[in-house]
Design a protein around this motif. Structure first.
Motif, PDB file in Angstrom:
ATOM      1  N   LEU A 351      41.880   3.501  47.304  1.00  0.00           N
ATOM      2  CA  LEU A 351      41.195   3.097  48.528  1.00  0.00           C
ATOM      3  C   LEU A 351      41.811   1.775  48.972  1.00  0.00           C
ATOM      4  O   LEU A 351      41.838   0.799  48.213  1.00  0.00           O
ATOM      5  N   VAL A 352      42.368   1.764  50.190  1.00  0.00           N
ATOM      6  CA  VAL A 352      43.113   0.590  50.675  1.00  0.00           C
ATOM      7  C   VAL A 352      42.372  -0.030  51.860  1.00  0.00           C
ATOM      8  O   VAL A 352      42.013   0.664  52.821  1.00  0.00           O
ATOM      9  N   PHE A 353      42.136  -1.338  51.767  1.00  0.00           N
ATOM     10  CA  PHE A 353      41.569  -2.102  52.884  1.00  0.00           C
ATOM     11  C   PHE A 353      42.646  -2.997  53.462  1.00  0.00           C
ATOM     12  O   PHE A 353      43.422  -3.588  52.706  1.00  0.00           O
ATOM     13  N   SER A 354      42.698  -3.113  54.787  1.00  0.00           N
ATOM     14  CA  SER A 354      43.671  -4.019  55.389  1.00  0.00           C
ATOM     15  C   SER A 354      43.245  -4.392  56.801  1.00  0.00           C
ATOM     16  O   SER A 354      42.258  -3.850  57.334  1.00  0.00           O
ATOM     17  N   THR A 355      43.990  -5.333  57.399  1.00  0.00           N
ATOM     18  CA  THR A 355      43.719  -5.768  58.773  1.00  0.00           C
ATOM     19  C   THR A 355      44.947  -5.540  59.635  1.00  0.00           C
ATOM     20  O   THR A 355      46.067  -5.407  59.132  1.00  0.00           O
ATOM     21  N   LEU A 356      44.710  -5.499  60.938  1.00  0.00           N
ATOM     22  CA  LEU A 356      45.784  -5.295  61.908  1.00  0.00           C
ATOM     23  C   LEU A 356      45.395  -6.043  63.179  1.00  0.00           C
ATOM     24  O   LEU A 356      44.219  -6.116  63.518  1.00  0.00           O
ATOM     25  N   HIS A 357      46.370  -6.614  63.856  1.00  0.00           N
ATOM     26  CA  HIS A 357      46.072  -7.348  65.091  1.00  0.00           C
ATOM     27  C   HIS A 357      46.211  -6.421  66.296  1.00  0.00           C
ATOM     28  O   HIS A 357      47.292  -6.249  66.845  1.00  0.00           O
ATOM     29  N   THR A 358      45.105  -5.795  66.680  1.00  0.00           N
ATOM     30  CA  THR A 358      45.075  -5.019  67.927  1.00  0.00           C
ATOM     31  C   THR A 358      43.753  -5.328  68.634  1.00  0.00           C
ATOM     32  O   THR A 358      42.818  -5.840  68.021  1.00  0.00           O
ATOM     33  N   ASN A 359      43.673  -4.997  69.927  1.00  0.00           N
ATOM     34  CA  ASN A 359      42.484  -5.342  70.701  1.00  0.00           C
ATOM     35  C   ASN A 359      41.304  -4.420  70.450  1.00  0.00           C
ATOM     36  O   ASN A 359      40.156  -4.837  70.547  1.00  0.00           O
ATOM     37  N   ASP A 360      41.582  -3.153  70.148  1.00  0.00           N
ATOM     38  CA  ASP A 360      40.476  -2.227  69.883  1.00  0.00           C
ATOM     39  C   ASP A 360      40.894  -1.254  68.790  1.00  0.00           C
ATOM     40  O   ASP A 360      42.027  -1.269  68.308  1.00  0.00           O
ATOM     41  N   ALA A 361      39.956  -0.405  68.390  1.00  0.00           N
ATOM     42  CA  ALA A 361      40.217   0.508  67.278  1.00  0.00           C
ATOM     43  C   ALA A 361      41.232   1.603  67.610  1.00  0.00           C
ATOM     44  O   ALA A 361      42.175   1.832  66.847  1.00  0.00           O
ATOM     45  N   PRO A 362      41.107   2.316  68.751  1.00  0.00           N
ATOM     46  CA  PRO A 362      42.064   3.404  69.018  1.00  0.00           C
ATOM     47  C   PRO A 362      43.526   2.945  69.086  1.00  0.00           C
ATOM     48  O   PRO A 362      44.425   3.679  68.672  1.00  0.00           O
ATOM     49  N   SER A 363      43.768   1.728  69.594  1.00  0.00           N
ATOM     50  CA  SER A 363      45.169   1.281  69.728  1.00  0.00           C
ATOM     51  C   SER A 363      45.815   0.963  68.380  1.00  0.00           C
ATOM     52  O   SER A 363      47.035   0.800  68.298  1.00  0.00           O
ATOM     53  N   ALA A 364      45.028   0.892  67.304  1.00  0.00           N
ATOM     54  CA  ALA A 364      45.604   0.647  65.969  1.00  0.00           C
ATOM     55  C   ALA A 364      46.475   1.822  65.535  1.00  0.00           C
ATOM     56  O   ALA A 364      47.507   1.639  64.885  1.00  0.00           O
ATOM     57  N   ILE A 365      46.060   3.041  65.907  1.00  0.00           N
ATOM     58  CA  ILE A 365      46.845   4.230  65.536  1.00  0.00           C
ATOM     59  C   ILE A 365      48.214   4.178  66.219  1.00  0.00           C
ATOM     60  O   ILE A 365      49.257   4.389  65.584  1.00  0.00           O
ATOM     61  N   THR A 366      48.204   3.880  67.524  1.00  0.00           N
ATOM     62  CA  THR A 366      49.464   3.773  68.280  1.00  0.00           C
ATOM     63  C   THR A 366      50.335   2.665  67.716  1.00  0.00           C
ATOM     64  O   THR A 366      51.547   2.803  67.618  1.00  0.00           O
ATOM     65  N   ARG A 367      49.702   1.553  67.329  1.00  0.00           N
ATOM     66  CA  ARG A 367      50.451   0.392  66.805  1.00  0.00           C
ATOM     67  C   ARG A 367      51.170   0.749  65.501  1.00  0.00           C
ATOM     68  O   ARG A 367      52.333   0.397  65.298  1.00  0.00           O
ATOM     69  N   LEU A 368      50.507   1.467  64.608  1.00  0.00           N
ATOM     70  CA  LEU A 368      51.131   1.853  63.335  1.00  0.00           C
ATOM     71  C   LEU A 368      52.324   2.781  63.572  1.00  0.00           C
ATOM     72  O   LEU A 368      53.368   2.636  62.939  1.00  0.00           O
ATOM     73  N   ILE A 369      52.161   3.719  64.510  1.00  0.00           N
ATOM     74  CA  ILE A 369      53.267   4.644  64.805  1.00  0.00           C
ATOM     75  C   ILE A 369      54.426   3.893  65.447  1.00  0.00           C
ATOM     76  O   ILE A 369      55.600   4.148  65.145  1.00  0.00           O
ATOM     77  N   ASP A 370      54.103   2.920  66.330  1.00  0.00           N
ATOM     78  CA  ASP A 370      55.151   2.095  66.949  1.00  0.00           C
ATOM     79  C   ASP A 370      55.916   1.266  65.916  1.00  0.00           C
ATOM     80  O   ASP A 370      57.082   0.934  66.106  1.00  0.00           O
TER      81      ASP A 370
END
Length: 511
Positions: A351-370
């Motif tokens: 089980l992995v916990f982490s943070t990401l700098h994005t403005n909202d939740a849905p854009s995190a998926i796009t950010r990881l793929i980018d």
């Protein structure tokens, strides 16, 4: 001109940082707010053109003027600014003014930063730090300027300017702070980081210190790390009941990635630590990779990133997997290397916990793929993504009904007549307990996206963020704005504070 009743508005106390305290006290003026580059001020004499010209010259923006009685302005200043910085000012006044002409002289600064507890500079620094802790500040900003050194505290997310530090003791103040935090005093050309450990009221408090060379000298920021602030428990974070139940279910899953997103200072670390504390049991092995380790917790194996010796995120993560952990915390997914190792860990039963700098939740998926992570890995490994912000909580001691809420704010937050019917919007009048700000403490507003089969398919097909958001909303995701509206209607926070973090798109405000 508009008349302002200072007994019934909290806007002034929330905007006091817009005008330096010295100008407020000397000219009996108060800031009401800022709008489209124009500064709104409250004065007692509308014909005092000299003061208005001085404000335009000193502060730069155009001025819009409102009126209040001089007695009320003076009482407001005395109430809010009484004692704030006065002890610091007294300490500075006691410092011998016969300073060396070259305030950057290393020897003078080092001498003034000696270990004598009665030395004026040491008393000044201790007073600055002590006042910040007592005011519940999260950061202390020491910023050299052309003619002075600006001192600001960040309380509940808003910067409050304190007494200015004389330019003549700039070198000594910076040297003392660097000495306390173990930073090289002689090095002024590159950014440096350090730590200070001090005891206040019987509690150990850490300060993470960052110095950065600037035009007029080194800017120093002290982040105040209170262990109690991250031991608040999940219930105290501000979740609505449905989001709380979802959060608990997700963190108790055996594998997958749980991401928390948001800008710096939005409480991501506190949320993740609250989750880890819930899971920190003798039968679970927890390892963290952080840059740096801010809070120490018994029962967890915490590793600090040290780039200079090759202890990078990917290297620590690969080593972690050989330690047979159940739960892994990665401070931040910054690049492809870290992302790939984190996803491999999730796919191999962790089980992995982490943070990401994005403005909202849905854009995190796009950010990881980018970033370059393969879409099928993103789709299969992520269990949930949560975006969050911190909003200020209305002070319980001076909470009252907002009898005339700002119509523009209601429009901006998309309130309907049905929502407002029977509900009273609240505000804080301002009192001694909350330093006349009307706010005391902060809570989170959240946007919880749980992955569904449809969302996994969209991720796999590299769908646009708008499509992912639409599918998540159809699956029951409540966005930041809606969560904020719930807290407004429950009397927890104000219209203005939610509007700072979440606004409806495509809404134009009347001029």
């Amino acid at each position: 001109m508009a008349y302002v009743d200072l007994d019934k508005t909290s806007a002034v106390s929330a905007n006091l940082h817009l005008i330096p305290q010295k100008i407020i006290k000397e000219n009996l003026v108060l800031p009401l707010g800022e709008d489209d580059g124009r500064l709104k001020v409250i004065v007692s004499d509308p014909l005092d053109l000299e003061t208005l010209d001085m404000l335009r010259f000193r502060l730069n923006p155009d001025i819009d003027v409102s009126l209040a009685p001089p007695a009320k302005i003076k009482r407001f200043i005395d109430t809010f600014l009484s004692g704030v910085g006065s002890e610091i000012k007294q300490t500075m006044d006691s410092i011998d003014q016969e300073m060396p002409e070259d305030e950057e002289a290393e020897s003078a600064a080092a001498a003034l930063a000696g270990e004598d507890a009665d030395a004026p500079i040491i008393k000044l620094i201790n007073k600055i730090i002590g006042d910040a802790v007592r005011m519940r500040a999260s950061d202390i900003h020491v910023e050299p300027m052309a003619d002075r050194v600006r001192l600001r505290y960040r309380v509940d997310g808003a910067c409050i300017e304190q007494e200015r530090i004389p330019k003549g003791i700039q070198g000594a103040v910076l040297a003392r702070l660097k000495l306390m935090s173990g930073i090289d005093i002689a090095e002024r050309r590159i950014p440096q980081d350090g730590r200070i450990k001090m005891k206040f009221a019987g509690k150990d408090i850490d300060f993470r210190v960052s110095s950065c060379p600037a035009y007029h000298g080194e800017s120093v920021v002290l982040r105040i790390l209170r262990p109690d602030s991250v031991r608040v428990g999940i219930r105290s974070l501000g979740f609505e009941e449905d989001d709380y139940q979802t959060f608990i279910k997700i963190i108790k899953r055996p594998n997958g990635i749980f991401l928390v997103t948001g800008p710096t200072g939005s409480g991501k670390t506190t949320t993740l630590y609250a989750a880890l504390q819930e899971l920190n049991r003798p039968d679970k092995k927890i390892i963290t990779a952080e840059d740096p380790v801010e809070y120490n917790f018994p029962g967890m194996n915490q590793c600090a990133v040290r780039e200079e010796i090759g202890m990078t995120f990917p290297r620590i993560l690969r080593s972690m997997l050989r330690q047979a952990p159940n739960i892994i915390l990665v401070g931040e997914i910054r690049d492809l290397d870290v992302g790939e190792v984190a996803i491999q860990a999730a796919l191999t039963g962790h089980l992995v916990f982490s943070t990401l700098h994005t403005n909202d939740a849905p854009s995190a998926i796009t950010r990881l793929i980018d970033m370059g992570i393969k879409p099928f890995l993103v789709a299969s490994s992520i269990q949930a993504i949560m975006a969050q912000r911190l909003i200020r909580v209305i002070c319980e001691d001076c909470k009252e009904d907002n009898l005339s809420p700002d119509q523009n704010m209601l429009k901006l937050l998309r309130f309907t007549d049905e929502e407002l019917e029977g509900n009273k919007i609240k505000l804080g009048r301002g009192c001694k307990r909350c330093n006349n700000t009307g706010y005391r403490g902060r809570l989170g507003i959240f946007e919880m996206l749980s992955m569904t089969n449809e969302l996994r398919e969209l991720s796999f097909n590299r769908a646009a963020t708008s499509q992912i958001r639409k599918a998540a909303r159809a699956a029951g995701m409540r966005n930041l704005l809606e969560d904020g509206k719930i807290k407004i209607l429950r009397g927890i926070t104000t219209l203005e504070d939610v509007a700072r973090h979440a606004q409806a798109e495509g809404i134009l405000i009347d001029e």
